[in-house]
Design a protein around this motif. Structure first.
Motif, PDB file in Angstrom:
ATOM      1  N   ARG A 154      32.979  10.727   4.732  1.00  0.00           N
ATOM      2  CA  ARG A 154      31.694  11.132   4.128  1.00  0.00           C
ATOM      3  C   ARG A 154      31.416  12.615   4.305  1.00  0.00           C
ATOM      4  NH1 ARG A 154      27.436   7.879   7.281  1.00  0.00           N
ATOM      5  NH2 ARG A 154      28.588   8.998   8.906  1.00  0.00           N
ATOM      6  N   ALA A 155      31.629  13.114   5.523  1.00  0.00           N
ATOM      7  CA  ALA A 155      31.262  14.501   5.799  1.00  0.00           C
ATOM      8  C   ALA A 155      32.101  15.472   4.988  1.00  0.00           C
ATOM      9  CB  ALA A 155      31.398  14.795   7.293  1.00  0.00           C
ATOM     10  N   GLU A 156      33.313  15.081   4.627  1.00  0.00           N
ATOM     11  CA  GLU A 156      34.136  15.976   3.808  1.00  0.00           C
ATOM     12  C   GLU A 156      33.516  16.164   2.427  1.00  0.00           C
ATOM     13  OE1 GLU A 156      38.343  15.196   3.798  1.00  0.00           O
ATOM     14  OE2 GLU A 156      38.330  14.669   5.928  1.00  0.00           O
ATOM     15  N   GLU A 157      32.906  15.100   1.884  1.00  0.00           N
ATOM     16  CA  GLU A 157      32.204  15.283   0.610  1.00  0.00           C
ATOM     17  C   GLU A 157      31.045  16.266   0.775  1.00  0.00           C
ATOM     18  OE1 GLU A 157      31.404  12.855  -2.999  1.00  0.00           O
ATOM     19  OE2 GLU A 157      29.800  12.047  -1.726  1.00  0.00           O
ATOM     20  N   ALA A 158      30.343  16.186   1.900  1.00  0.00           N
ATOM     21  CA  ALA A 158      29.231  17.107   2.139  1.00  0.00           C
ATOM     22  C   ALA A 158      29.720  18.552   2.209  1.00  0.00           C
ATOM     23  CB  ALA A 158      28.507  16.734   3.428  1.00  0.00           C
ATOM     24  N   VAL A 159      30.854  18.779   2.860  1.00  0.00           N
ATOM     25  CA  VAL A 159      31.386  20.137   2.978  1.00  0.00           C
ATOM     26  C   VAL A 159      31.905  20.629   1.630  1.00  0.00           C
ATOM     27  CG1 VAL A 159      33.140  21.575   4.089  1.00  0.00           C
ATOM     28  CG2 VAL A 159      31.921  19.841   5.424  1.00  0.00           C
ATOM     29  N   ARG A 160      32.628  19.772   0.919  1.00  0.00           N
ATOM     30  CA  ARG A 160      33.149  20.189  -0.398  1.00  0.00           C
ATOM     31  C   ARG A 160      32.012  20.547  -1.345  1.00  0.00           C
ATOM     32  NH1 ARG A 160      36.421  15.514   0.285  1.00  0.00           N
ATOM     33  NH2 ARG A 160      38.503  16.088   1.051  1.00  0.00           N
ATOM     34  N   ALA A 161      30.961  19.737  -1.320  1.00  0.00           N
ATOM     35  CA  ALA A 161      29.823  20.009  -2.207  1.00  0.00           C
ATOM     36  C   ALA A 161      29.197  21.353  -1.885  1.00  0.00           C
ATOM     37  CB  ALA A 161      28.789  18.888  -2.086  1.00  0.00           C
ATOM     38  N   ALA A 162      29.010  21.642  -0.602  1.00  0.00           N
ATOM     39  CA  ALA A 162      28.423  22.925  -0.210  1.00  0.00           C
ATOM     40  C   ALA A 162      29.295  24.091  -0.646  1.00  0.00           C
ATOM     41  CB  ALA A 162      28.213  22.956   1.302  1.00  0.00           C
ATOM     42  N   ALA A 163      30.626  23.901  -0.563  1.00  0.00           N
ATOM     43  CA  ALA A 163      31.540  24.971  -0.950  1.00  0.00           C
ATOM     44  C   ALA A 163      31.510  25.252  -2.445  1.00  0.00           C
ATOM     45  CB  ALA A 163      32.964  24.623  -0.513  1.00  0.00           C
ATOM     46  N   ILE A 164      30.981  24.304  -3.225  1.00  0.00           N
ATOM     47  CA  ILE A 164      30.832  24.520  -4.666  1.00  0.00           C
ATOM     48  C   ILE A 164      29.432  25.027  -4.991  1.00  0.00           C
ATOM     49  CG2 ILE A 164      30.948  23.452  -6.944  1.00  0.00           C
ATOM     50  CD1 ILE A 164      32.855  21.376  -5.725  1.00  0.00           C
ATOM     51  N   PHE A 165      28.415  24.380  -4.438  1.00  0.00           N
ATOM     52  CA  PHE A 165      27.040  24.778  -4.733  1.00  0.00           C
ATOM     53  C   PHE A 165      26.740  26.195  -4.243  1.00  0.00           C
ATOM     54  CE2 PHE A 165      26.008  20.306  -5.491  1.00  0.00           C
ATOM     55  CZ  PHE A 165      25.005  20.395  -6.435  1.00  0.00           C
ATOM     56  N   PHE A 166      27.195  26.530  -3.045  1.00  0.00           N
ATOM     57  CA  PHE A 166      26.705  27.743  -2.383  1.00  0.00           C
ATOM     58  C   PHE A 166      27.715  28.886  -2.336  1.00  0.00           C
ATOM     59  CE2 PHE A 166      24.319  24.168  -0.397  1.00  0.00           C
ATOM     60  CZ  PHE A 166      23.090  24.470  -0.951  1.00  0.00           C
ATOM     61  N   VAL A 167      28.764  28.811  -3.168  1.00  0.00           N
ATOM     62  CA  VAL A 167      29.707  29.925  -3.223  1.00  0.00           C
ATOM     63  C   VAL A 167      29.138  31.012  -4.139  1.00  0.00           C
ATOM     64  CG1 VAL A 167      31.033  28.966  -5.166  1.00  0.00           C
ATOM     65  CG2 VAL A 167      32.117  30.572  -3.574  1.00  0.00           C
ATOM     66  N   ARG A 168      29.254  32.240  -3.684  1.00  0.00           N
ATOM     67  CA  ARG A 168      28.818  33.380  -4.482  1.00  0.00           C
ATOM     68  C   ARG A 168      29.968  33.889  -5.341  1.00  0.00           C
ATOM     69  NH1 ARG A 168      25.840  36.049   0.785  1.00  0.00           N
ATOM     70  NH2 ARG A 168      23.734  35.212   0.415  1.00  0.00           N
ATOM     71  N   PRO A 169      29.685  34.679  -6.388  1.00  0.00           N
ATOM     72  CA  PRO A 169      30.755  35.145  -7.284  1.00  0.00           C
ATOM     73  C   PRO A 169      31.885  35.877  -6.569  1.00  0.00           C
ATOM     74  CG  PRO A 169      28.619  35.543  -8.276  1.00  0.00           C
ATOM     75  CD  PRO A 169      28.345  35.068  -6.884  1.00  0.00           C
ATOM     76  N   ALA A 170      31.580  36.552  -5.453  1.00  0.00           N
ATOM     77  CA  ALA A 170      32.612  37.283  -4.719  1.00  0.00           C
ATOM     78  C   ALA A 170      33.413  36.380  -3.788  1.00  0.00           C
ATOM     79  CB  ALA A 170      31.993  38.425  -3.917  1.00  0.00           C
ATOM     80  N   GLY A 171      33.082  35.081  -3.739  1.00  0.00           N
ATOM     81  CA  GLY A 171      33.849  34.159  -2.918  1.00  0.00           C
ATOM     82  C   GLY A 171      33.310  33.959  -1.522  1.00  0.00           C
ATOM     83  N   GLU A 172      32.054  34.325  -1.266  1.00  0.00           N
ATOM     84  CA  GLU A 172      31.421  34.091   0.028  1.00  0.00           C
ATOM     85  C   GLU A 172      30.448  32.919  -0.090  1.00  0.00           C
ATOM     86  OE1 GLU A 172      29.444  37.697   0.930  1.00  0.00           O
ATOM     87  OE2 GLU A 172      31.279  38.885   1.068  1.00  0.00           O
ATOM     88  N   LEU A 173      30.227  32.230   1.025  1.00  0.00           N
ATOM     89  CA  LEU A 173      29.218  31.174   1.054  1.00  0.00           C
ATOM     90  C   LEU A 173      27.885  31.750   1.517  1.00  0.00           C
ATOM     91  CD1 LEU A 173      31.132  28.163   2.677  1.00  0.00           C
ATOM     92  CD2 LEU A 173      30.606  28.531   0.258  1.00  0.00           C
ATOM     93  N   ASP A 174      26.812  31.277   0.915  1.00  0.00           N
ATOM     94  CA  ASP A 174      25.469  31.640   1.370  1.00  0.00           C
ATOM     95  C   ASP A 174      25.182  30.783   2.596  1.00  0.00           C
ATOM     96  OD1 ASP A 174      22.712  31.875   1.795  1.00  0.00           O
ATOM     97  OD2 ASP A 174      22.324  32.256  -0.324  1.00  0.00           O
ATOM     98  N   LEU A 175      25.473  31.325   3.770  1.00  0.00           N
ATOM     99  CA  LEU A 175      25.433  30.531   4.992  1.00  0.00           C
ATOM    100  C   LEU A 175      24.022  30.098   5.374  1.00  0.00           C
ATOM    101  CD1 LEU A 175      28.182  32.207   7.204  1.00  0.00           C
ATOM    102  CD2 LEU A 175      28.336  30.190   5.746  1.00  0.00           C
ATOM    103  N   ALA A 176      23.002  30.859   5.008  1.00  0.00           N
ATOM    104  CA  ALA A 176      21.632  30.439   5.303  1.00  0.00           C
ATOM    105  C   ALA A 176      21.308  29.144   4.568  1.00  0.00           C
ATOM    106  CB  ALA A 176      20.649  31.539   4.932  1.00  0.00           C
ATOM    107  N   LYS A 177      21.704  29.065   3.318  1.00  0.00           N
ATOM    108  CA  LYS A 177      21.445  27.858   2.547  1.00  0.00           C
ATOM    109  C   LYS A 177      22.356  26.715   2.999  1.00  0.00           C
ATOM    110  CE  LYS A 177      19.600  30.237  -1.512  1.00  0.00           C
ATOM    111  NZ  LYS A 177      19.751  30.539  -2.954  1.00  0.00           N
ATOM    112  N   VAL A 178      23.594  27.049   3.342  1.00  0.00           N
ATOM    113  CA  VAL A 178      24.492  26.020   3.866  1.00  0.00           C
ATOM    114  C   VAL A 178      23.902  25.399   5.125  1.00  0.00           C
ATOM    115  CG1 VAL A 178      26.728  25.626   4.969  1.00  0.00           C
ATOM    116  CG2 VAL A 178      26.601  26.977   2.862  1.00  0.00           C
TER     117      VAL A 178
END
Length: 343
Positions: A245-269
């Motif tokens: 289950r948790a892998e789906e949560a991580v994969r989803a965050a990596a899609i929703f919260f990735v910025r155009p330059a390839g960074e994650l918005d860690l505050a929102k994550v």
């Protein structure tokens, strides 16, 4: 087909839906309103249409039961025979009510909406745990046992990188002009090979714990509709399955919260992950293990390049710059990413 559904009216128009990479969808307008007609194309490698139909029926029943729990889903309509799947030849179709809404990526979500997204996915996972229990006999305490999914082997990835490099460099015998995408692909492939050589010893072990359950399987912005600030429909349940289950949560965050330059918005994550852990009852250790496995998965994954160079399918090309940069950034910021999911 519409004649099989009572009360939907006479057809007026049928327009293809252009978003999405798999399945065919149509907006059907009739004298009584609008509907979404789905042609199920992703057969999950099933060899017979009866097996495919059974899998789709299972998805439909899951959404019907989730709706009864208050989860925002859009179950299909039932035809005059009580069925939700229509077979025309060997093709599977389903008719759903049309839901007005917009897709939103993480950049469009506030911190509060990011928390709401995490709560929603946690609710989906706990809801599926309830509704996927068998209706006959005692409730099942846990999903059916599945063998642990092995993480990618770097040796296989090195061989894939060599093949893709040859294609990107125009050395595979194809008479196709090279462009800026090919140059970026070469750069990322060489870069990724160096990263894998450096981190090959960090391959995750095959998971042995019980932290698996029924998951949506493809939870990302194109499968979630918003109306204003609120999610109103989770769609496309084709990949409903038993997975960590948790892998789906991580994969989803990596899609929703990735910025155009390839960074994650860690505050929102961080906001999203805290809400998910509360709603799903998931511990920090479960999330940490999932972060490690999904990071390794991303480090070894080249699905966009396989589509382009092996299938001559370029629909996913626009995603490549951010996706390929994310693997590099995630490796560099590994500890910060892990902390965002677990603290």
């Amino acid at each position: 087909m519409l004649r099989r559904y009572p009360g939907v009216g006479e057809p007026l128009a049928c327009e293809p839906i252009t978003k999405g990479l798999l399945n065919h969808g149509y907006r059907v307008s009739t004298t009584s309103g609008s509907y979404f007609l789905k042609h199920h194309l992703d057969k999950k490698h099933l060899d017979d249409t009866s097996g495919e139909r059974a899998a789709i029926v299972r998805q439909h029943r899951a959404t019907q039961r989730l709706q009864s729990l208050g989860v925002p889903v859009v179950p299909p309509l039932t035809d005059t025979r009580g069925d939700t799947v229509t077979m025309i030849g060997e093709r599977c179709y389903a008719l759903h009510p049309w839901v007005e809404g917009l897709h939103r990526v993480g950049a469009q979500l506030t911190l509060a909406q990011s928390r709401r997204l995490g709560t929603l996915l946690g609710t989906v996972h706990t809801g599926l745990e309830q509704v996927m229990a068998p209706r006959d006999g005692p409730p099942r305490a846990s999903p059916p046992a599945r063998p642990g999914h092995r993480s990618p082997d770097a040796a296989d990835t090195f061989a894939l990188i060599d093949d893709l490099l040859a294609a990107a460099r125009g050395q595979d015998g194809r008479d196709t002009p090279r462009d800026a995408f090919d140059e970026l692909a070469v750069h990322r492939l060489v870069e990724r090979r160096a990263l894998l050589e450096q981190h090959a010893h960090r391959r995750p072990p095959t998971p042995e714990g019980p932290a698996t359950g029924w998951v949506h399987g493809d939870f990302h912005p194109l499968n979630l509709l918003y109306r204003g600030a609120d999610p109103v429909a989770i769609v496309d349940w084709d990949r409903l399955d038993v997975q960590p289950r948790a892998e789906e949560a991580v994969r989803a965050a990596a899609i929703f919260f990735v910025r155009p330059a390839g960074e994650l918005d860690l505050a929102k994550v961080r906001a999203y992950a805290r809400a998910y852990r509360r709603a799903a009852g998931a511990g920090a250790g479960e999330l940490a293990a999932a972060v490690h496995r999904v990071w390794w998965e991303r480090l070894n994954d080249f699905w966009i390049l396989r589509w382009r160079y092996r299938l001559d399918d370029r629909r996913a090309d626009p995603q490549f710059p951010a996706v390929s940069a994310l693997a590099v950034w995630w490796t560099r910021e590994y500890e910060a990413v892990c902390a965002a999911f677990t603290e």
